[in-house]
Design a protein around this motif. Structure first.
Motif, PDB file in Angstrom:
ATOM      1  N   VAL A  11       0.749  -1.241   0.070  1.00 44.51           N
ATOM      2  CA  VAL A  11      -0.043   0.145   0.082  1.00 44.51           C
ATOM      3  C   VAL A  11       0.875   1.353  -0.106  1.00 44.51           C
ATOM      4  CG1 VAL A  11      -1.958   1.234   1.205  1.00 44.51           C
ATOM      5  CG2 VAL A  11      -1.831  -1.243   1.288  1.00 44.51           C
ATOM      6  N   HIS A  12       0.882   1.883  -1.179  1.00 47.22           N
ATOM      7  CA  HIS A  12       1.812   3.012  -1.266  1.00 47.22           C
ATOM      8  C   HIS A  12       0.746   4.430  -1.498  1.00 47.22           C
ATOM      9  CE1 HIS A  12       5.724   1.598  -1.200  1.00 47.22           C
ATOM     10  NE2 HIS A  12       5.457   0.408  -1.788  1.00 47.22           N
ATOM     11  N   ALA A  13       1.512   5.699  -1.250  1.00 44.58           N
ATOM     12  CA  ALA A  13       0.668   6.742  -1.438  1.00 44.58           C
ATOM     13  C   ALA A  13       0.508   7.386  -2.714  1.00 44.58           C
ATOM     14  CB  ALA A  13       1.421   7.789  -0.405  1.00 44.58           C
ATOM     15  N   HIS A  14       1.784   7.489  -3.574  1.00 43.54           N
ATOM     16  CA  HIS A  14       1.786   7.905  -4.923  1.00 43.54           C
ATOM     17  C   HIS A  14       2.413   7.163  -5.917  1.00 43.54           C
ATOM     18  CE1 HIS A  14       2.902  11.094  -1.700  1.00 43.54           C
ATOM     19  NE2 HIS A  14       1.849  11.532  -2.287  1.00 43.54           N
ATOM     20  N   PRO A  15       2.131   7.226  -7.192  1.00 42.56           N
ATOM     21  CA  PRO A  15       2.919   6.724  -8.232  1.00 42.56           C
ATOM     22  C   PRO A  15       4.459   7.025  -8.076  1.00 42.56           C
ATOM     23  CG  PRO A  15       1.022   7.984  -9.043  1.00 42.56           C
ATOM     24  CD  PRO A  15       1.150   8.248  -7.733  1.00 42.56           C
ATOM     25  N   ASP A  16       5.104   6.233  -8.164  1.00 43.35           N
ATOM     26  CA  ASP A  16       6.652   6.019  -7.918  1.00 43.35           C
ATOM     27  C   ASP A  16       7.100   5.424  -6.639  1.00 43.35           C
ATOM     28  OD1 ASP A  16       7.116   8.061  -6.199  1.00 43.35           O
ATOM     29  OD2 ASP A  16       7.500   9.507  -7.895  1.00 43.35           O
ATOM     30  N   ASP A  17       6.288   5.486  -5.511  1.00 44.37           N
ATOM     31  CA  ASP A  17       6.729   5.197  -4.305  1.00 44.37           C
ATOM     32  C   ASP A  17       6.934   3.619  -4.389  1.00 44.37           C
ATOM     33  OD1 ASP A  17       6.653   7.694  -3.250  1.00 44.37           O
ATOM     34  OD2 ASP A  17       4.439   7.431  -2.566  1.00 44.37           O
ATOM     35  N   GLY A  33       6.517 -16.635  -8.368  1.00 47.95           N
ATOM     36  CA  GLY A  33       5.058 -16.881  -8.607  1.00 47.95           C
ATOM     37  C   GLY A  33       4.297 -16.494  -7.468  1.00 47.95           C
ATOM     38  N   ILE A  34       4.548 -15.595  -6.587  1.00 50.15           N
ATOM     39  CA  ILE A  34       3.493 -14.772  -5.799  1.00 50.15           C
ATOM     40  C   ILE A  34       3.007 -13.844  -6.378  1.00 50.15           C
ATOM     41  CG2 ILE A  34       3.751 -13.423  -3.548  1.00 50.15           C
ATOM     42  CD1 ILE A  34       5.928 -15.187  -2.366  1.00 50.15           C
ATOM     43  N   ARG A  35       1.465 -13.642  -6.148  1.00 44.94           N
ATOM     44  CA  ARG A  35       0.882 -12.867  -6.705  1.00 44.94           C
ATOM     45  C   ARG A  35       1.003 -11.400  -5.791  1.00 44.94           C
ATOM     46  NH1 ARG A  35      -5.706 -12.927  -6.262  1.00 44.94           N
ATOM     47  NH2 ARG A  35      -5.221 -13.220  -4.088  1.00 44.94           N
ATOM     48  N   THR A  36       1.400 -10.334  -6.860  1.00 51.25           N
ATOM     49  CA  THR A  36       1.800  -8.972  -6.146  1.00 51.25           C
ATOM     50  C   THR A  36       0.486  -8.063  -6.455  1.00 51.25           C
ATOM     51  OG1 THR A  36       3.212  -8.481  -8.248  1.00 51.25           O
ATOM     52  CG2 THR A  36       4.218  -9.461  -6.099  1.00 51.25           C
ATOM     53  N   VAL A  37       0.120  -7.262  -5.308  1.00 48.48           N
ATOM     54  CA  VAL A  37      -1.031  -6.505  -5.495  1.00 48.48           C
ATOM     55  C   VAL A  37      -0.426  -5.137  -4.903  1.00 48.48           C
ATOM     56  CG1 VAL A  37      -3.213  -5.913  -4.647  1.00 48.48           C
ATOM     57  CG2 VAL A  37      -2.673  -8.369  -5.129  1.00 48.48           C
ATOM     58  N   LEU A  38      -0.427  -4.099  -5.990  1.00 49.34           N
ATOM     59  CA  LEU A  38      -0.123  -2.823  -5.470  1.00 49.34           C
ATOM     60  C   LEU A  38      -1.400  -1.729  -5.420  1.00 49.34           C
ATOM     61  CD1 LEU A  38       1.581  -0.176  -5.067  1.00 49.34           C
ATOM     62  CD2 LEU A  38       1.934   0.039  -7.619  1.00 49.34           C
ATOM     63  N   VAL A  39      -1.557  -1.213  -4.288  1.00 48.18           N
ATOM     64  CA  VAL A  39      -2.680  -0.210  -4.147  1.00 48.18           C
ATOM     65  C   VAL A  39      -1.872   1.061  -4.055  1.00 48.18           C
ATOM     66  CG1 VAL A  39      -4.441   0.651  -2.525  1.00 48.18           C
ATOM     67  CG2 VAL A  39      -3.978  -1.923  -2.638  1.00 48.18           C
ATOM     68  N   THR A  40      -2.200   2.084  -4.790  1.00 48.98           N
ATOM     69  CA  THR A  40      -1.594   3.488  -4.881  1.00 48.98           C
ATOM     70  C   THR A  40      -2.838   4.186  -4.512  1.00 48.98           C
ATOM     71  OG1 THR A  40      -0.206   2.703  -6.598  1.00 48.98           O
ATOM     72  CG2 THR A  40      -0.520   5.115  -6.336  1.00 48.98           C
ATOM     73  N   TYR A 140       8.982   9.511   6.412  1.00 49.26           N
ATOM     74  CA  TYR A 140       9.889  11.087   6.612  1.00 49.26           C
ATOM     75  C   TYR A 140       8.815  11.975   7.002  1.00 49.26           C
ATOM     76  CZ  TYR A 140       8.618  12.131   1.676  1.00 49.26           C
ATOM     77  OH  TYR A 140       8.176  12.143   0.161  1.00 49.26           O
ATOM     78  N   GLY A 141       7.699  11.894   6.963  1.00 48.92           N
ATOM     79  CA  GLY A 141       6.848  12.913   7.496  1.00 48.92           C
ATOM     80  C   GLY A 141       5.646  13.083   6.462  1.00 48.92           C
ATOM     81  N   HIS A 142       5.505  12.824   5.396  1.00 50.35           N
ATOM     82  CA  HIS A 142       4.673  13.096   4.356  1.00 50.35           C
ATOM     83  C   HIS A 142       3.409  12.772   4.523  1.00 50.35           C
ATOM     84  CE1 HIS A 142       2.768  13.660   0.543  1.00 50.35           C
ATOM     85  NE2 HIS A 142       3.780  13.971  -0.060  1.00 50.35           N
ATOM     86  N   PRO A 143       2.558  13.882   4.593  1.00 57.52           N
ATOM     87  CA  PRO A 143       1.002  13.436   4.996  1.00 57.52           C
ATOM     88  C   PRO A 143       0.387  12.165   4.235  1.00 57.52           C
ATOM     89  CG  PRO A 143       1.572  15.944   4.750  1.00 57.52           C
ATOM     90  CD  PRO A 143       2.842  14.968   3.911  1.00 57.52           C
ATOM     91  N   ASP A 144       0.558  12.194   2.902  1.00 59.46           N
ATOM     92  CA  ASP A 144      -0.063  11.105   2.395  1.00 59.46           C
ATOM     93  C   ASP A 144       0.695   9.732   2.809  1.00 59.46           C
ATOM     94  OD1 ASP A 144      -1.912  12.684   0.876  1.00 59.46           O
ATOM     95  OD2 ASP A 144      -0.496  12.775  -0.534  1.00 59.46           O
ATOM     96  N   HIS A 145       1.695   9.633   3.118  1.00 56.58           N
ATOM     97  CA  HIS A 145       2.328   8.443   3.620  1.00 56.58           C
ATOM     98  C   HIS A 145       1.873   8.136   5.018  1.00 56.58           C
ATOM     99  CE1 HIS A 145       6.318   8.163   0.868  1.00 56.58           C
ATOM    100  NE2 HIS A 145       5.364   9.051   0.198  1.00 56.58           N
ATOM    101  N   ILE A 146       1.667   9.407   5.663  1.00 50.52           N
ATOM    102  CA  ILE A 146       1.147   8.863   7.338  1.00 50.52           C
ATOM    103  C   ILE A 146      -0.199   8.503   6.918  1.00 50.52           C
ATOM    104  CG2 ILE A 146       0.338   9.787   9.125  1.00 50.52           C
ATOM    105  CD1 ILE A 146       2.804  12.052   8.895  1.00 50.52           C
TER     106      ILE A 146
END
Length: 277
Positions: A11-17, A33-40, A140-146
């Motif tokens: 679970v990430h905040a922004h595209p590129d994270d 072979g593990i399923r990888t799910v990215l939530v942006t 590092y304190g980014h609001p969207d990361h928090i």
């Protein structure tokens, strides 16, 4: 045992994270072979626009930036062989203290319960065995990361699932190497202010507090290419300046703190899926 594949959800905040902190594990586990799910969580609209135009400057169009970054995100996912991409698509809140922090509809202004409920639905659908996000300070304190941290932890509690949960981190020994490398590749970089040096030293954790060290050396080229896919933000991605070989030397291990576990796997561990296979 079931036929359901082992699943990693990041679970990430922004595209590129996804590439910066977890590109190595996403590529490695996909190859296994593990399923990888990215939530942006956000649209990245507070990123740089074409030509490097900055948010708030004339000509910066957040909607156009978001559209461009969505394409870059898909390209990064293709490089990392990510199985599934899910977009919550909240408006990017910008860096701490920016006026966009207070904008209605921004991720930072959206109630945690609301966003967490959406993420919980995705967790129920994918049933991740491992969930990765940021620590309480968003690294590092980014609001969207928090906010991403908050909704992830709330979403896990909303479900009946018991995944291993990890927070991304960096060894403080590596932070010192980052500082040295940045000065090496940016010759015009001024001598660091003592206060900034002290603040940098607080990022990450002492090496002996890190529970999980995952060797992703063999996938550092993919990680580099995934970062490079976010070309519009290249000015802000320092790591691209060092080239693939040096990048691989510096970024060949990704580190985490395990905060939830029902497997009893011993720590320190070298596999997020220790105890699951």
């Amino acid at each position: 045992m079931t036929d359901r594949p082992l699943t990693l959800m990041a679970v990430h905040a922004h595209p590129d994270d996804e590439a910066t902190g977890t590109g190595g594990i996403l590529a490695r586990y996909a190859a296994e072979g593990i399923r990888t799910v990215l939530v942006t969580c956000t649209d990245g609209g507070c990123g740089d626009g074409p030509g490097g135009v900055k948010p708030g400057d004339p000509g910066h169009d957040p909607a156009a930036v978001a559209s461009m970054r969505r394409q870059e995100l898909q390209a990064s996912c293709d490089v990392l062989k990510i199985s599934d991409l899910e977009l919550l698509d909240y408006a990017d809140s910008g860096m701490a203290g920016w006026p966009s922090n207070d904008a209605p509809g921004s991720f930072w202004q959206t109630p945690v319960e609301e966003s967490a409920a959406r993420l919980a639905e995705l967790m129920r659908h994918y049933r991740p065995d491992v969930v990765v996000t940021y620590d309480e300070n968003g690294f590092y304190g980014h609001p969207d990361h928090i906010q991403a941290h908050r909704i992830t932890m709330a979403a896990v509690e909303m479900t009946a699932l018991t995944p291993k949960v990890y927070w991304t981190t960096v060894p403080q020994s590596m932070m010192r190497r980052f500082g040295e490398t940045m000065r090496e590749f940016q010759e015009d970089m001024p001598e660091p202010d003592p206060a900034e040096t002290a603040a940098l030293a607080e990022i990450g954790l002492p090496d002996d507090e890190i529970t999980t060290w995952v060797d992703t050396t063999a996938f550092s080229g993919q990680k580099f290419d995934a970062l490079a896919a976010h070309a519009s933000q290249g000015e802000n991605i320092f790591f691209l300046k060092m080239g693939k070989e040096r990048f691989g030397e510096l970024m060949g291990t990704e580190t985490f703190v395990r905060v939830k576990d029902t497997t009893g796997a011993a720590v320190p561990e070298n596999d997020l899926f220790a105890g699951l296979r």
